[in-house]
Design an enzyme around this catalytic site. Sequence first.
Site, PDB file in Angstrom:
ATOM      1  N   TYR A  40      31.713  41.744  24.421  1.00 10.92           N
ATOM      2  CA  TYR A  40      30.557  41.933  23.610  1.00 10.92           C
ATOM      3  C   TYR A  40      29.321  41.738  24.460  1.00 10.92           C
ATOM      4  O   TYR A  40      29.251  40.903  25.295  1.00 10.92           O
ATOM      5  CB  TYR A  40      30.783  40.765  23.056  1.00 10.92           C
ATOM      6  CG  TYR A  40      29.457  40.222  21.804  1.00 10.92           C
ATOM      7  CD1 TYR A  40      28.533  41.197  21.576  1.00 10.92           C
ATOM      8  CD2 TYR A  40      29.472  39.020  21.265  1.00 10.92           C
ATOM      9  CE1 TYR A  40      27.449  40.739  20.865  1.00 10.92           C
ATOM     10  CE2 TYR A  40      28.400  38.880  20.546  1.00 10.92           C
ATOM     11  CZ  TYR A  40      27.353  39.416  20.464  1.00 10.92           C
ATOM     12  OH  TYR A  40      26.336  39.271  19.690  1.00 10.92           O
ATOM     13  N   LYS A  79      31.641  45.846  21.919  1.00 11.19           N
ATOM     14  CA  LYS A  79      30.462  45.844  21.191  1.00 11.19           C
ATOM     15  C   LYS A  79      29.087  45.766  21.942  1.00 11.19           C
ATOM     16  O   LYS A  79      29.001  44.914  22.647  1.00 11.19           O
ATOM     17  CB  LYS A  79      30.573  44.576  20.263  1.00 11.19           C
ATOM     18  CG  LYS A  79      29.349  44.281  19.253  1.00 11.19           C
ATOM     19  CD  LYS A  79      29.294  42.862  18.755  1.00 11.19           C
ATOM     20  CE  LYS A  79      28.071  42.646  17.900  1.00 11.19           C
ATOM     21  NZ  LYS A  79      27.593  41.415  17.331  1.00 11.19           N
TER      22      LYS A  79
END
Lengths: 310, 310, 310, 310
Positions: D147, D177
Amino acid sequence: MSAMAPAALEKLTGLVAATFTPFTTQGEINLSEIGPYIDYLTEKQGINSIFVNGTTGESMSLSVTERKILAEEWCKKAKGKMDQVIVHVGCMSLKDSQELASHAAQIGADAIAVIAPSFFKPSTADVLKTFLQEVALVAPTLPFYYYHIPAVTGVNVPVRDVLEDIEKLIPSFRGVKFSGSDLMDFGQCVSYSQPHWSVLYGMDEQLLAALAMGAHGAVGSTYNYAGCHVNKLILAFEKGDLVQARTIQFKMQELLSYATKLGFDLGVNKQLMNELSGLCLGSPRLPVMPCPHAQALSIAQKYHSIFPEQ
Amino acid sequence: MSAMAPAALEKLTGLVAATFTPFTTQGEINLSEIGPYIDYLTEKQGINSIFVNGTTGESMSLSVTERKILAEEWCKKAKGKMDQVIVHVGCMSLKDSQELASHAAQIGADAIAVIAPSFFKPSTADVLKTFLQEVALVAPTLPFYYYHIPAVTGVNVPVRDVLEDIEKLIPSFRGVKFSGSDLMDFGQCVSYSQPHWSVLYGMDEQLLAALAMGAHGAVGSTYNYAGCHVNKLILAFEKGDLVQARTIQFKMQELLSYATKLGFDLGVNKQLMNELSGLCLGSPRLPVMPCPHAQALSIAQKYHSIFPEQ
Amino acid sequence: MSAMAPAALEKLTGLVAATFTPFTTQGEINLSEIGPYIDYLTEKQGINSIFVNGTTGESMSLSVTERKILAEEWCKKAKGKMDQVIVHVGCMSLKDSQELASHAAQIGADAIAVIAPSFFKPSTADVLKTFLQEVALVAPTLPFYYYHIPAVTGVNVPVRDVLEDIEKLIPSFRGVKFSGSDLMDFGQCVSYSQPHWSVLYGMDEQLLAALAMGAHGAVGSTYNYAGCHVNKLILAFEKGDLVQARTIQFKMQELLSYATKLGFDLGVNKQLMNELSGLCLGSPRLPVMPCPHAQALSIAQKYHSIFPEQ
Amino acid sequence: MSAMAPAALEKLTGLVAATFTPFTTQGEINLSEIGPYIDYLTEKQGINSIFVNGTTGESMSLSVTERKILAEEWCKKAKGKMDQVIVHVGCMSLKDSQELASHAAQIGADAIAVIAPSFFKPSTADVLKTFLQEVALVAPTLPFYYYHIPAVTGVNVPVRDVLEDIEKLIPSFRGVKFSGSDLMDFGQCVSYSQPHWSVLYGMDEQLLAALAMGAHGAVGSTYNYAGCHVNKLILAFEKGDLVQARTIQFKMQELLSYATKLGFDLGVNKQLMNELSGLCLGSPRLPVMPCPHAQALSIAQKYHSIFPEQ
C-alpha cells in the site's frame, strides 16, 4: 507561424516542442543553429509549434536582451514553417516581463506565455492573476498562456482558480501549459475551458493520463527528440487504440526512468538532444552544469534500443 | 563608506540594515528618499552599514538598470555617513549578476553579495561555488559575501561546504550572510572562518542564538526600525548580561510573532517601516502585495507598546 | 528517581539522556542490559535523568507490551540512581497512549511525555492539546511533558500555541522537549513558561544556542556517550565562559557533521553507542537498518580524536 | 469472500471500497453496523470487495486488539456477499504487523495489505522490501499487497523499485494499492506487473488517468458512497466511451473540489458517508476531529445536485 490569418483563430493542439537555447562553445547565444533546429523539428519529429525561451530554453539564465534577440530569430526562422511560435516572457520582475511581452508583439510572435514569479511567490490566485494581467496588458492582441510548473516555481495555486473569470482580466487569454501532476486540477481546467482555449499538458512522462482527462495538446522538452513517437501515441489515442498508446507511453517512461537513474537534469537533456539530433546546441549555462558525454551517450543508446524503428 | 582606506581592511561587525527600495506612488524607484533613509538609519537607529538591493530591497522585482541606478544612489548618499554599503548583485542569470558586480566596482561599493540562483538550483556546493566564482571574477577587488537564505531559494547546500577552500576560488571572499535556522552549519562556519571574514546572521528573530554561536554581526530587515533596540541586545550580550539580551530578544519575538499571526510578508514589513520611520518608501511591487494600512498600524502600535521607551 | 518526595516538586534541569532500547541478537528486548546502562550513564557520563521509550528508544517499533516491560525495568533499575525517569507514552493511537500512561503511573515513573501523533496529524494547536489532554487525564498525578519534533512528525504547530493556558487542560503539565530549530518559537516558550516548568532542548548539535535563549535543560541521544563533555559545556555557559562553551559545541558539531557525511541515522547512532560505551544494546529493529561495523568504528575514532581527554 | 476456491486465483479488479470503521457514540468500535454497511455497499453501490482497517478505517488510531476484532467481523459478515476482503495489517511496529498478518490468515481474510512504516521511514526500496517480507513471512498463503501513499507516509520510494523481483522475496505478492500522483511510476508498475497481479489506483479524483495508464482496479474511500457512479465511469471507459467516462470523472472532481474548499479531511469524509448512506458510523477518533453537521450536509447537498439520478 501563420502568414495571414490572426493566429488567435487557430486553436493550439498537438505537440509543441519546448526548445533548448543554442549556445556557442563560448557560452554565447548561437543564432545560426535556430534555422537547422526548426528544420529538424518539422522534418524529423513532425513538430509544428514551438514554445521558446521557457524553462527548457534556460530563459531565467538569459539577459533580457538575449531573450529578445532569440525570440526574434525564432519567429523569423519559423515563418512559413511552424504553425505557432509561443514566446515565453515570464521573469521574476514584472517590468522585465512587460518589456518582453511588448517586444513579442512587435516581432510577430503568435502568442506569449508567462510563468508564475517564483522568488517572491504570489500567495493567492488573485495576486497571481493580477501579475499575469499586468503583463498581458502591454500586449493585448497576443494570445496569452499561463505556464504552471509548481515543482519548479513552488507556486501551488490551483490553476482552476486562476482560470476563474480570467477573460474579464485578460481578454486575450487562450490557455494553459500545465506541468503538474494534480490531474484533478487539470481535469477541472479542461472542464471549465472555453472552446477557443487550449489546455496543454507538460509532463511528458504521463501525457496519456492527461489525454484521457481531455488535454488538447502537450508542450514538452522530450518532443524535441521523441516527437515522432509521441505523435503516434496521440494518433493511437485519437483512434481509440489505448493499448498502442500505452505501449508508446511505457516506452517513453522506460527511457525517462533510465535517464533519471543516471541523473537527468536540463544539462543532460540538452546533451541528449545534441546526441540524437546531430544539432550543436552547446552546453547549458551555469548554474545548470554540462553533461558528461558518456552519460548522454548511454541514454541515447537506450533511446535507440527502445525505439529501434528510427 | 570609508573614504580613504580600502574597505577590505575593516571587518564588518554589528548590525547591518537590509534596506527597502523606495518607490513612488506610481511604482517607480524613488531616489529622493534614499538620503533621508540613510539619515534615519544613522541618527535614529544607530545603523552604520547597509545591505542594498537584497531580498528586502525586492531586487528580483527590479530590472538590471533599476538596480544599477539604486546602487549608485545608495553609495553616493552613504558616503561619509555609513561605514559600509554592501550591494547585492545576485540574479537568476549569471550574465546579469556579472553586469551588476562590474558596475558595483565602478561606483565604489564597499562589497558585493550574491544569493544562490533559485530557478535553476545548484545541485552541489561545487556548482554553487563555481557560479559565485564567475560573478566574483569580474569584480576581483571587491569584498565578496555569499548570501544564504534556503527558505526562500530552496538551495540547501551546507554553507560550511561552500566555505571549504573558497579563497582559492574567490580571493576576495569575506564572509556570509547566513539567513537559515541550521545553527550546526552556522557554528561550523564560525569555527572555520578566517580572521578577516564576517559570519553574519540573518534571522532577526533568533539573533541571540547566533551570537552565542559566535556570529560577528547581523543583517536583517527589522534593523531598519528596531536597530536601536537590537544594538542594546548586542551590547548586553557583549557585556555578558544574557538576561538583558534575552529580554530584548523576547520582545522582538513578541513583536514578530504578533505580526506573523496577522500575516507578515515583505509588503507588511515595508508598510510597517513607513509607519515607524515616517519615511515614504511606497508600496512593494507585484507579486508582493501592498499592505492594508490598518494592519501595519496595528503592528506599529504593538511595537510602541513593547518598546515604550522610544 | 526520587524515593520520597513527589518528583513533581523537582524542576528538571541539566542533561537528560534519551536512551536506546537494548535488544538481544535475536531482536527481542534485552532487560539485562538496562542495569549496566544506567550505571554507565551515571558513572561515566554524569547523566542523572533519562527519557525512555522515545524516538531514540525506537518506541514506535515496539509493541505496547514491550514498552510496558521496558518502562518498568527502567524505573526499577533507576531507583536510587537516577533523579528522574521520564517515560514516553506517545503512540499513533490515543487508546495505546492512554494504556501506557496509566501503566507509567502504576510503576512509579517520575513523568510522562507524549509526542504529537504523526500518521493522522493534528491540524491545529487545539486539536493537539485535546489529544494530549486525553492522555494526561488517565495519569493525572504524573508530571506531563509535550514532545515536539516536527522534522520527524511533520506536525508543525507552534509550541507556544500549545502552551497557551495549557494548565487549564492539563494541570499536571510540566514542560516541553523541544526538538526543533525554530528558536523564535522556543524563545517564546521560555518567556511564557511557568517557574515549575522545564523547557528542554532536543537538538544536541545546537544546544548552546538554546541555552542562550534560556533553555532549562536538554534531552538528547548524544548525551548517552558525550554527556560528560556537554556537561562541561553547560558548566562553562553557566559561568559565563562562552568561549569555552562554544569550543565544546563546535567539537560536537564536528563529530556530528562527520557522522552525517557518512550517513547518520538511528542505527548508526546505536552502534556508535555500543562502540563507545562497551554496552551490548544490539541492532535496531526494522525499518531502521543495522549499521556496518566499520562505519560506527570510524565515527568512534573521530570521537576519540576530537575528545582525546577521555 | 469466495467460499470454495482459493481467493488467490481470482485477480482483483474493479472498485474496492476502503471502509470506514464504525464507532459508537462513546467512541468504541461498533460491530453491529458492519453487517448493514456491507449490505449497503453491495446493494446500493455495486461494491463487491473491501479494503478494511486502512487509512480510511483509521487503523493507526486503533489498538491491535481492536483491529483484530474488526477484521474478524468484516470477514464474517462479508462471507457470501463480498468477493474479497483485504485486511490492512500495516503498523509502525513490525511486531504488531506480524501479529495482525498471522491473525488475518486465521480468520480467513482473502488478502493482506501493508503500508510503509512512516515514523521511521525506510530509506531505500530494499529496506522497505525487507520490512514487507518480514510481515508476509508469517502469512505465506495470503495474497499480499503493498500500500503506497506517499503524501501520508512521506515514504517516496518508487513503487517500480519495490516490485523488482519481489516474488523472490514474497511469493504471495499479488499487487499494489497505489495512492500517489506519479503516473510514470504507476505506468511502469503496470508495465512490469505479472498477469496475476493487480495494480490498483487509490486517488479517486483522477482514476480515469490511471485507467488510461492501465490500472486493473481502484481502492478508495469515495467508492463507499459514489461507487455506483464510478462503476459507470469504468464501464464507459471499458466500452471506449471516453467522453462519458470523463463526464463522470469531472463530476467527482467537482464534488471533491467543493468539499476541499470547505475543508475535507477524514472526519468530514466519514460524516459525509453517514449523511449519504444513512448508516451510523459515528465520529472519528482523535486526532481526527469530528465534522460539523452543517458542513457534511452541505457537501451531501452538492452530491445530490451533481448526481440527481440517485
